[in-house]
Design an enzyme around this catalytic site. Structure first.
Site, short mmCIF file in Angstrom:
data_model
loop_
_atom_site.label_atom_id
_atom_site.label_comp_id
_atom_site.label_asym_id
_atom_site.label_seq_id
_atom_site.Cartn_x
_atom_site.Cartn_y
_atom_site.Cartn_z
N HIS A 181 37.92 38.17 39.67
CA HIS A 181 38.39 38.93 40.83
C HIS A 181 38.69 37.99 41.99
O HIS A 181 39.53 38.29 42.84
CB HIS A 181 37.31 39.93 41.29
CG HIS A 181 37.03 41.02 40.31
ND1 HIS A 181 36.15 40.87 39.25
CD2 HIS A 181 37.51 42.28 40.22
CE1 HIS A 181 36.11 41.99 38.56
NE2 HIS A 181 36.91 42.87 39.13
N ASP A 252 44.01 44.01 32.66
CA ASP A 252 43.04 44.15 33.74
C ASP A 252 43.86 44.26 35.03
O ASP A 252 45.08 44.10 35.03
CB ASP A 252 42.06 42.97 33.74
CG ASP A 252 40.71 43.33 34.35
OD1 ASP A 252 40.62 44.37 35.03
OD2 ASP A 252 39.74 42.58 34.14
#
Length: 339
Positions: A181, A252
């Protein structure tokens, strides 16, 4: 009309006028819900209805509702344990741990399905090597055999509640310390080592009917220079051809830092689709969704459309009926000591 290939998010607890317009776009195939979209079961149920009405066609609705640190809906939902607790139980009593895994998968799925959300992106199949902060107790165990066993039971519980399964993060995110992230993780191990350990739960569970896979935004440098979610080697040569996987491949979130190596949002979307993703996720940045819709030719192939259709929820029990079930009450009691 086939399910579109882009999954978007929402900004709040109700639909904005912009979101109503976006949901009408045929390329939008799904919506992922976050904590910011949730106030109560009643509010969420109403929001889901509004989303489906705005689209006027089949949409795949999703959430990350794993338990532990990653549980988007909390108030009025059962507090679910981090799945590492099931791995800890396994060392004491394997049979009981498998039963708990089944019941936990069923409970998670039944409560999410009761608000008419199709899937939770679960279970995590990464191995817990003790180094990844972002994975950690989201993984069942370090031993791939134990992960396979517990995840198989968990998936069976999900299936019983009418929810398809998504194994993540292929081929395995547990060995790298960096959080995708926030950074670009590099896994320097040889392919053989990854295949023999991290890939094993994915490969075994595919044979048992794993419905979907979400690849990691990790670069496995000895296999490809691209993160797995943008890599034809990982998604086509290994996942589809070598492992024979026929289910859905979700990207993702394209907003994650590690996805930035590919370029802007349009480039990320094109690269993920070209690598073999059936549906791409763009969350937490509305401008990114609009850039993709404006600049990328989003077409769902016949094969992708068929695969995505299979992810829609099946059996459905409204929340009132669910909470009256003795099985639900017993299950909540059984797993409460783990949470």
């Amino acid at each position: 009309m086939p399910i579109g290939s882009l999954m978007m998010d929402l900004t709040g607890t109700d639909l904005s006028a912009e979101e109503v317009d976006l949901l009408a776009h045929p390329a939008i195939g799904g919506v992922i819900f976050f904590t910011r979209n949730y106030e109560s079961v009643q509010q969420l149920t109403a929001l889901v209805k509004l989303v489906r009405m705005a689209a006027q066609r089949p949409l795949l609705l999703a959430v990350d509702h794993e338990g532990g640190r990653v549980q988007r809906f909390r108030k009025q939902f059962t507090r679910l344990p981090a799945i590492a607790k099931l791995g800890e139980s396994y060392t004491q009593n394997p049979l009981e741990a498998r039963q708990l895994a089944y019941r936990t998968g069923w409970l998670m799925a039944a409560e999410v399905r009761a608000v008419d959300i199709d899937i939770s992106f679960a279970p995590v199949l990464d191995l817990n090597y003790g180094v990844s902060q972002v994975i950690g107790d989201r993984a069942f165990h370090q031993n791939p055999e134990i992960v396979t066993e517990l995840a198989g039971a968990y998936i069976s519980g999900m299936r019983e509640a009418g929810m398809a399964s998504t194994g993540k993060h292929f081929p395995g995110h547990g060995f790298v310390e960096a959080d995708s992230h926030l950074a670009i993780p590099l896994d320097l191990r040889p392919k053989e080592q990854i295949m023999q350990a991290d890939v094993l739960p994915f490969a075994r569970l595919m044979q048992q009917g794993l419905n979907a896979v979400m690849p990691a935004h990790v670069i496995y440098e000895q296999v490809d220079t691209q993160p797995a979610g943008f890599s034809r080697i990982w998604l086509q040569d290994i996942l589809r051809t070598q492992l024979g996987f026929e289910g859905v491949i979700f990207s993702d979130d394209l907003s994650m830092e590690a996805a930035g190596v590919v370029g802007g949002y349009a480039e990320r979307a094109e690269a993920a689709l070209a690598a073999g993703c059936d549906m791409i996720l763009a969350c937490n940045k509305r401008a990114g969704i609009i850039e993709i819709l404006d600049q990328v030719k989003l077409q769902t192939s016949e094969a992708s459309a068929k695969r995505l259709q299979s992810m829609l929820g099946t059996s459905f029990m409204n929340r009132s009926a669910l909470l009256e079930q003795t099985y639900w009450q017993q299950t909540v009691e059984e797993i409460s000591h783990l949470a």
